[in-house]
Design a protein around this motif. Structure first.
Motif, PDB file in Angstrom:
ATOM      1  N   ARG A 267       4.106  -2.433   4.827  1.00 46.56           N
ATOM      2  CA  ARG A 267       3.224  -1.597   5.650  1.00 46.56           C
ATOM      3  C   ARG A 267       4.009  -0.849   6.722  1.00 46.56           C
ATOM      4  O   ARG A 267       3.823   0.367   6.906  1.00 46.56           O
TER       5      ARG A 267
ATOM      6  N   ARG B 218      -6.885   8.246  -1.807  1.00 43.44           N
ATOM      7  CA  ARG B 218      -6.402   8.090  -0.432  1.00 43.44           C
ATOM      8  C   ARG B 218      -5.653   9.326   0.066  1.00 43.44           C
ATOM      9  O   ARG B 218      -5.073   9.312   1.144  1.00 43.44           O
TER      10      ARG B 218
ATOM     11  N   ALA C  23       4.476   3.280   6.926  1.00 43.98           N
ATOM     12  CA  ALA C  23       3.990   4.009   8.099  1.00 43.98           C
ATOM     13  C   ALA C  23       5.034   4.972   8.644  1.00 43.98           C
ATOM     14  O   ALA C  23       4.692   5.983   9.269  1.00 43.98           O
ATOM     15  N   GLU C  24       6.312   4.673   8.411  1.00 43.97           N
ATOM     16  CA  GLU C  24       7.394   5.506   8.925  1.00 43.97           C
ATOM     17  C   GLU C  24       7.870   6.552   7.920  1.00 43.97           C
ATOM     18  O   GLU C  24       8.426   7.577   8.295  1.00 43.97           O
TER      19      GLU C  24
ATOM     20  N   GLY D  94      -0.349   1.080   5.134  1.00 46.74           N
ATOM     21  CA  GLY D  94       0.391   1.823   6.144  1.00 46.74           C
ATOM     22  C   GLY D  94       0.699   3.261   5.805  1.00 46.74           C
ATOM     23  O   GLY D  94       0.991   4.065   6.687  1.00 46.74           O
ATOM     24  N   ILE D  95       0.625   3.628   4.535  1.00 50.35           N
ATOM     25  CA  ILE D  95       1.058   4.952   4.116  1.00 50.35           C
ATOM     26  C   ILE D  95       0.106   6.034   4.623  1.00 50.35           C
ATOM     27  O   ILE D  95      -1.112   5.834   4.696  1.00 50.35           O
ATOM     28  N   LYS D  96       0.672   7.185   4.967  1.00 51.90           N
ATOM     29  CA  LYS D  96      -0.104   8.285   5.529  1.00 51.90           C
ATOM     30  C   LYS D  96      -0.610   9.223   4.435  1.00 51.90           C
ATOM     31  O   LYS D  96       0.121   9.484   3.466  1.00 51.90           O
ATOM     32  N   PRO D  97      -1.833   9.746   4.565  1.00 51.30           N
ATOM     33  CA  PRO D  97      -2.299  10.752   3.608  1.00 51.30           C
ATOM     34  C   PRO D  97      -1.319  11.918   3.535  1.00 51.30           C
ATOM     35  O   PRO D  97      -0.731  12.313   4.539  1.00 51.30           O
TER      36      PRO D  97
ATOM     37  N   CYS E  98       1.476  11.800   1.856  1.00 56.19           N
ATOM     38  CA  CYS E  98       2.795  11.295   1.460  1.00 56.19           C
ATOM     39  C   CYS E  98       2.907  11.217  -0.065  1.00 56.19           C
ATOM     40  O   CYS E  98       1.912  11.195  -0.783  1.00 56.19           O
TER      41      CYS E  98
ATOM     42  N   ASP F 299       8.277   9.385   4.825  1.00 51.92           N
ATOM     43  CA  ASP F 299       7.681  10.601   4.282  1.00 51.92           C
ATOM     44  C   ASP F 299       7.472  10.463   2.775  1.00 51.92           C
ATOM     45  O   ASP F 299       6.549  11.043   2.202  1.00 51.92           O
TER      46      ASP F 299
END
Length: 291
Positions: A51, A111, A55-56, A83-86, A88, A58
């Motif tokens: 996670r 997601r 989160a960090e 943790g992954i950002k939309p 990515c 790309d």
């Protein structure tokens, strides 16, 4: 390049660490999380959870042994998907069941992620040389977003089709690779049982065109008794199992590959962490009546 994309590796074993080294040389920033909790030599940033890594990052690149390890890496409160950002890109290079790859694409797309199943053809020497072949399943747009990454770790990217197709192509390739090695090993077993000189036999097979360059490399190692794990037997047998299961779902008859899987199952039982070419040692021990 401080503004270079950060590529987060989940799993940083023999293949992934070599990919990471080539990406670092090309100017990418990399970080890693290993499910085993083991870190590297200090040259790579290791984060405490999947996670935290996601989160960090790309781009998240997952390289784990099987479906079960993938599920643990992705799901749960400390998994990648927590943790992954939309927006990515999530690249899975693990060899898994095709339906698992398709399900991951469905979940990731929901997601807002760009998901690619991208197993690779090649072993550790190709990974070290940046000479892998990337077998990509997903949309053309998703692949275009990371094409430079693929160009860094490999010499060729094959867009196999939509989600799951990269995985299906990898199973075709590994099925052929495992089955043909089993046939070569049977030929060696006959030759030894029939009294042919061992060195002559291995050297002769190294010269004939019916043996692929890959299997000639395995023959040379087998002659020397060197089964250092470029592709461990436990992973080859797992891939053969995945292939047979998927083929049964498609009602595709694979009798020769099914027979080869039995030999590779025996190899995994006796030498799970050795290279899958330890099948040569198994067959040689059978005809020589030695352990």
């Amino acid at each position: 390049m401080s503004n270079a994309p950060l590529i987060g590796f989940v799993g940083f074993g023999a293949m992934a660490s070599r990919m990471g080294a080539n990406l670092t040389k090309a100017g990418y920033r990399i970080a890693a999380y290993t499910p085993s909790g083991k870190g590297g030599d200090g040259s790579t940033l290791f984060l405490p959870s999947a996670r935290a890594l996601a989160a960090e990052a790309d781009i998240v690149l997952v390289s784990v042994p099987d479906d079960e390890a993938l599920a643990k890496a992705l799901h749960g409160p400390e998994g990648v998907l927590a943790g992954i950002k939309p927006g990515c890109v999530l690249i899975n290079t693990s060899t898994i069941a095709p339906e698992t790859a398709e399900a991951l694409d469905t979940e990731g797309t929901a997601r807002g992620l760009h998901v690619i199943d991208a197993p690779v053809a090649g072993s550790t020497p190709e990974a070290e040389a940046g000479n892998l072949i990337v077998l990509a399943g997903g949309t053309a747009d998703a692949i275009a977003r990371v094409q430079k990454v693929f160009d860094t770790i490999g010499r060729l990217t094959i867009h196999a089709g939509p989600a799951g197709c990269g995985t299906k192509l990898k199973l075709v390739i590994n099925g052929i690779m495992g089955s043909t090695l089993a046939v070569v090993a049977e030929g060696v077993a006959y030759g030894l049982a029939a009294g042919l000189d061992r060195s002559m036999l291995f050297d002769a097979l190294d010269e004939v065109p019916v043996i692929s360059p890959h299997h000639k490399r395995k023959l040379k190692a087998a002659k020397a008794g060197d089964f250092s794990p470029q592709f461990p037997a436990r992973l080859m047998q797992k891939d053969m199992r995945l292939l047979l299961t998927s083929a049964a779902r498609q009602t595709a008859p694979l009798p020769a590959m099914a027979a080869a899987t039995q030999s590779l199952s025996l190899t995994r039982r006796r030498h799970p962490d050795a290279d899958y070419s330890a099948l040569f040692a198994v067959m040689e021990s059978l005809v020589a009546n030695t352990p």
